[in-house]
Design a protein around this motif. Structure first.
Motif, PDB file in Angstrom:
ATOM      1  N   ASP A  61       0.811  -1.224   0.000  1.00 10.21           N
ATOM      2  CA  ASP A  61       0.000   0.000   0.000  1.00 10.21           C
ATOM      3  C   ASP A  61       0.844   1.273   0.000  1.00 10.21           C
ATOM      4  O   ASP A  61       0.539   2.236  -0.712  1.00 10.21           O
ATOM      5  CB  ASP A  61      -0.924   0.032   1.223  1.00 10.21           C
ATOM      6  CG  ASP A  61      -1.742  -1.241   1.393  1.00 10.21           C
ATOM      7  OD1 ASP A  61      -1.214  -2.322   1.083  1.00 10.21           O
ATOM      8  OD2 ASP A  61      -2.897  -1.148   1.832  1.00 10.21           O
ATOM      9  N   ASP A  62       1.891   1.296   0.834  1.00 13.59           N
ATOM     10  CA  ASP A  62       2.691   2.509   0.989  1.00 13.59           C
ATOM     11  C   ASP A  62       4.020   2.449   0.240  1.00 13.59           C
ATOM     12  O   ASP A  62       4.802   3.410   0.290  1.00 13.59           O
ATOM     13  CB  ASP A  62       2.987   2.746   2.476  1.00 13.59           C
ATOM     14  CG  ASP A  62       1.721   2.999   3.278  1.00 13.59           C
ATOM     15  OD1 ASP A  62       0.898   3.820   2.829  1.00 13.59           O
ATOM     16  OD2 ASP A  62       1.556   2.382   4.347  1.00 13.59           O
ATOM     17  N   VAL A  63       4.303   1.349  -0.432  1.00 13.70           N
ATOM     18  CA  VAL A  63       5.608   1.164  -1.063  1.00 13.70           C
ATOM     19  C   VAL A  63       5.841   2.186  -2.174  1.00 13.70           C
ATOM     20  O   VAL A  63       5.019   2.347  -3.077  1.00 13.70           O
ATOM     21  CB  VAL A  63       5.737  -0.278  -1.612  1.00 13.70           C
ATOM     22  CG1 VAL A  63       6.945  -0.400  -2.520  1.00 13.70           C
ATOM     23  CG2 VAL A  63       5.834  -1.263  -0.461  1.00 13.70           C
ATOM     24  N   ASN A  64       6.969   2.897  -2.069  1.00 12.77           N
ATOM     25  CA  ASN A  64       7.404   3.879  -3.075  1.00 12.77           C
ATOM     26  C   ASN A  64       6.363   4.970  -3.316  1.00 12.77           C
ATOM     27  O   ASN A  64       6.239   5.477  -4.439  1.00 12.77           O
ATOM     28  CB  ASN A  64       7.771   3.179  -4.390  1.00 12.77           C
ATOM     29  CG  ASN A  64       9.013   2.319  -4.247  1.00 12.77           C
ATOM     30  OD1 ASN A  64       9.871   2.561  -3.406  1.00 12.77           O
ATOM     31  ND2 ASN A  64       9.114   1.288  -5.069  1.00 12.77           N
ATOM     32  N   GLN A  65       5.657   5.340  -2.247  1.00 12.05           N
ATOM     33  CA  GLN A  65       4.682   6.429  -2.323  1.00 12.05           C
ATOM     34  C   GLN A  65       5.314   7.694  -1.744  1.00 12.05           C
ATOM     35  O   GLN A  65       5.641   7.733  -0.556  1.00 12.05           O
ATOM     36  CB  GLN A  65       3.411   6.075  -1.542  1.00 12.05           C
ATOM     37  CG  GLN A  65       2.643   4.885  -2.092  1.00 12.05           C
ATOM     38  CD  GLN A  65       2.114   5.125  -3.489  1.00 12.05           C
ATOM     39  OE1 GLN A  65       1.597   6.208  -3.799  1.00 12.05           O
ATOM     40  NE2 GLN A  65       2.233   4.128  -4.351  1.00 12.05           N
ATOM     41  N   PRO A  66       5.516   8.724  -2.558  1.00 14.17           N
ATOM     42  CA  PRO A  66       6.122   9.956  -2.042  1.00 14.17           C
ATOM     43  C   PRO A  66       5.291  10.560  -0.917  1.00 14.17           C
ATOM     44  O   PRO A  66       4.052  10.467  -0.902  1.00 14.17           O
ATOM     45  CB  PRO A  66       6.132  10.883  -3.269  1.00 14.17           C
ATOM     46  CG  PRO A  66       6.055   9.964  -4.451  1.00 14.17           C
ATOM     47  CD  PRO A  66       5.223   8.803  -3.996  1.00 14.17           C
ATOM     48  N   GLY A  67       5.959  11.160   0.038  1.00 14.07           N
ATOM     49  CA  GLY A  67       5.274  11.857   1.117  1.00 14.07           C
ATOM     50  C   GLY A  67       4.876  11.001   2.289  1.00 14.07           C
ATOM     51  O   GLY A  67       4.282  11.496   3.246  1.00 14.07           O
ATOM     52  N   ARG A  68       5.175   9.713   2.250  1.00 12.17           N
ATOM     53  CA  ARG A  68       4.891   8.847   3.393  1.00 12.17           C
ATOM     54  C   ARG A  68       5.895   7.701   3.413  1.00 12.17           C
ATOM     55  O   ARG A  68       6.563   7.439   2.423  1.00 12.17           O
ATOM     56  CB  ARG A  68       3.466   8.302   3.348  1.00 12.17           C
ATOM     57  CG  ARG A  68       3.125   7.496   2.109  1.00 12.17           C
ATOM     58  CD  ARG A  68       1.640   7.222   2.065  1.00 12.17           C
ATOM     59  NE  ARG A  68       1.255   6.348   0.963  1.00 12.17           N
ATOM     60  CZ  ARG A  68       0.012   6.175   0.567  1.00 12.17           C
ATOM     61  NH1 ARG A  68      -0.967   6.823   1.156  1.00 12.17           N
ATOM     62  NH2 ARG A  68      -0.265   5.362  -0.444  1.00 12.17           N
ATOM     63  N   GLU A  69       5.994   7.054   4.578  1.00 10.42           N
ATOM     64  CA  GLU A  69       6.928   5.950   4.745  1.00 10.42           C
ATOM     65  C   GLU A  69       6.171   4.652   5.004  1.00 10.42           C
ATOM     66  O   GLU A  69       5.071   4.664   5.563  1.00 10.42           O
ATOM     67  CB  GLU A  69       7.892   6.220   5.910  1.00 10.42           C
ATOM     68  CG  GLU A  69       8.971   7.228   5.611  1.00 10.42           C
ATOM     69  CD  GLU A  69      10.076   7.207   6.657  1.00 10.42           C
ATOM     70  OE1 GLU A  69       9.890   6.605   7.735  1.00 10.42           O
ATOM     71  OE2 GLU A  69      11.142   7.796   6.390  1.00 10.42           O
ATOM     72  N   VAL A  70       6.779   3.547   4.588  1.00 11.49           N
ATOM     73  CA  VAL A  70       6.272   2.234   4.964  1.00 11.49           C
ATOM     74  C   VAL A  70       6.509   2.072   6.466  1.00 11.49           C
ATOM     75  O   VAL A  70       7.650   2.213   6.925  1.00 11.49           O
ATOM     76  CB  VAL A  70       7.004   1.122   4.195  1.00 11.49           C
ATOM     77  CG1 VAL A  70       6.491  -0.248   4.628  1.00 11.49           C
ATOM     78  CG2 VAL A  70       6.853   1.313   2.690  1.00 11.49           C
ATOM     79  N   PRO A  71       5.459   1.816   7.265  1.00 14.74           N
ATOM     80  CA  PRO A  71       5.634   1.765   8.720  1.00 14.74           C
ATOM     81  C   PRO A  71       6.527   0.611   9.158  1.00 14.74           C
ATOM     82  O   PRO A  71       6.497  -0.483   8.588  1.00 14.74           O
ATOM     83  CB  PRO A  71       4.208   1.600   9.252  1.00 14.74           C
ATOM     84  CG  PRO A  71       3.409   1.097   8.096  1.00 14.74           C
ATOM     85  CD  PRO A  71       4.057   1.622   6.858  1.00 14.74           C
ATOM     86  N   ALA A  72       7.322   0.868  10.197  1.00 17.08           N
ATOM     87  CA  ALA A  72       8.263  -0.130  10.695  1.00 17.08           C
ATOM     88  C   ALA A  72       7.568  -1.349  11.270  1.00 17.08           C
ATOM     89  O   ALA A  72       8.125  -2.447  11.256  1.00 17.08           O
ATOM     90  CB  ALA A  72       9.171   0.506  11.744  1.00 17.08           C
ATOM     91  N   ASP A  73       6.342  -1.172  11.790  1.00 15.64           N
ATOM     92  CA  ASP A  73       5.657  -2.293  12.440  1.00 15.64           C
ATOM     93  C   ASP A  73       4.844  -3.144  11.465  1.00 15.64           C
ATOM     94  O   ASP A  73       4.174  -4.100  11.867  1.00 15.64           O
ATOM     95  CB  ASP A  73       4.754  -1.795  13.575  1.00 15.64           C
ATOM     96  CG  ASP A  73       3.670  -0.827  13.104  1.00 15.64           C
ATOM     97  OD1 ASP A  73       3.652  -0.479  11.900  1.00 15.64           O
ATOM     98  OD2 ASP A  73       2.848  -0.407  13.937  1.00 15.64           O
ATOM     99  N   LEU A  74       4.919  -2.836  10.175  1.00 14.40           N
ATOM    100  CA  LEU A  74       4.240  -3.678   9.184  1.00 14.40           C
ATOM    101  C   LEU A  74       4.913  -5.046   9.149  1.00 14.40           C
ATOM    102  O   LEU A  74       6.147  -5.124   9.111  1.00 14.40           O
ATOM    103  CB  LEU A  74       4.321  -3.030   7.805  1.00 14.40           C
ATOM    104  CG  LEU A  74       3.635  -3.774   6.657  1.00 14.40           C
ATOM    105  CD1 LEU A  74       2.122  -3.690   6.784  1.00 14.40           C
ATOM    106  CD2 LEU A  74       4.073  -3.194   5.306  1.00 14.40           C
ATOM    107  N   PRO A  75       4.155  -6.147   9.166  1.00 17.46           N
ATOM    108  CA  PRO A  75       4.774  -7.471   9.059  1.00 17.46           C
ATOM    109  C   PRO A  75       5.637  -7.583   7.797  1.00 17.46           C
ATOM    110  O   PRO A  75       5.288  -7.028   6.750  1.00 17.46           O
ATOM    111  CB  PRO A  75       3.578  -8.420   9.004  1.00 17.46           C
ATOM    112  CG  PRO A  75       2.490  -7.696   9.734  1.00 17.46           C
ATOM    113  CD  PRO A  75       2.696  -6.253   9.383  1.00 17.46           C
TER     114      PRO A  75
END
Length: 209
Positions: A65-79
């Motif tokens: 969902d968040d992979v390589n999306q500018p302006g946000r980070e992939v959360p550290a707690d995502l499995p």
């Protein structure tokens, strides 16, 4: 069994030339040199008839969902899940090193050929096969080594583990196209020993330091 590399210090950052991706001068992700690293080994267990080599990254986001999306980070707690970068079997027992760039130089759209490769060995599919499956320009069977290209916005630094397995069979009992997970299962009954070498990589400028 002992495994080592002249390409980087065990556990430290992997130089960009061994990665599939890097940041260009403007800070945008682009393809890199994608050289396979040097690896060498010794103290091989008695009864070894062949070697298998697997490189995997265990920090890959389980959802995109968040992979390589500018302006946000992939959360550290995502499995996180495994992503296989190199699957190589049937390396002869007489072989004790892999030279830098011997198996990979540059990133090949639609994948390098396989499974047959150097020294009578066979390559399995790496996980860029699945990653590019929906891309009309890049889809194909990705055999051999293709190095790190983690999401540029991942909040975790990725870890890459090269594991060399000493086996009591000359040929792994798999045919045709096969994956890293299939190799892990197939070699288990024949395992004589194993050794690892690891490194880290990120394209997140905040984490590069």
């Amino acid at each position: 069994m002992k495994l080592w590399s002249d390409s980087w210090i065990n556990g430290e950052r992997i130089p960009a030339r061994y990665a599939a991706g890097k940041l260009d001068a403007a800070g945008a992700p682009t393809f890199s040199d994608n050289l396979n690293p040097h690896l060498a080994w010794s103290e091989v267990p008695p009864g070894t008839q062949s070697f298998a080599l697997i490189c995997h990254d265990f920090d890959v986001p389980s959802r995109g969902d968040d992979v390589n999306q500018p302006g946000r980070e992939v959360p550290a707690d995502l499995p996180r899940v495994d992503f296989f970068h190199w699957v190589l079997v049937d390396l002869p027992a007489s072989l004790h090193r892999i030279d830098e760039g011997e198996w990979s130089r540059g990133f090949t759209a639609r994948g390098k050929p396989g499974p047959a490769t150097l020294h009578g060995a066979r390559h399995g599919l790496n996980d860029y096969t699945g990653w590019f499956a929906g891309n009309a320009d890049m889809a194909g069977d990705y055999f051999g080594y293709d190095g790190p290209f983690p999401p540029f916005n991942d909040s975790l630094i990725h870890h890459y583990v090269f594991t060399l397995y000493a086996l009591s069979v000359a040929r792994v009992p798999l045919e045709g196209r096969f994956t890293g997970a299939q190799v892990r299962e197939a070699i288990y009954p024949f395992l004589r020993g194993e050794a690892t070498w690891s490194g880290t990589y990120t394209l997140n400028k905040r984490l590069m330091g």
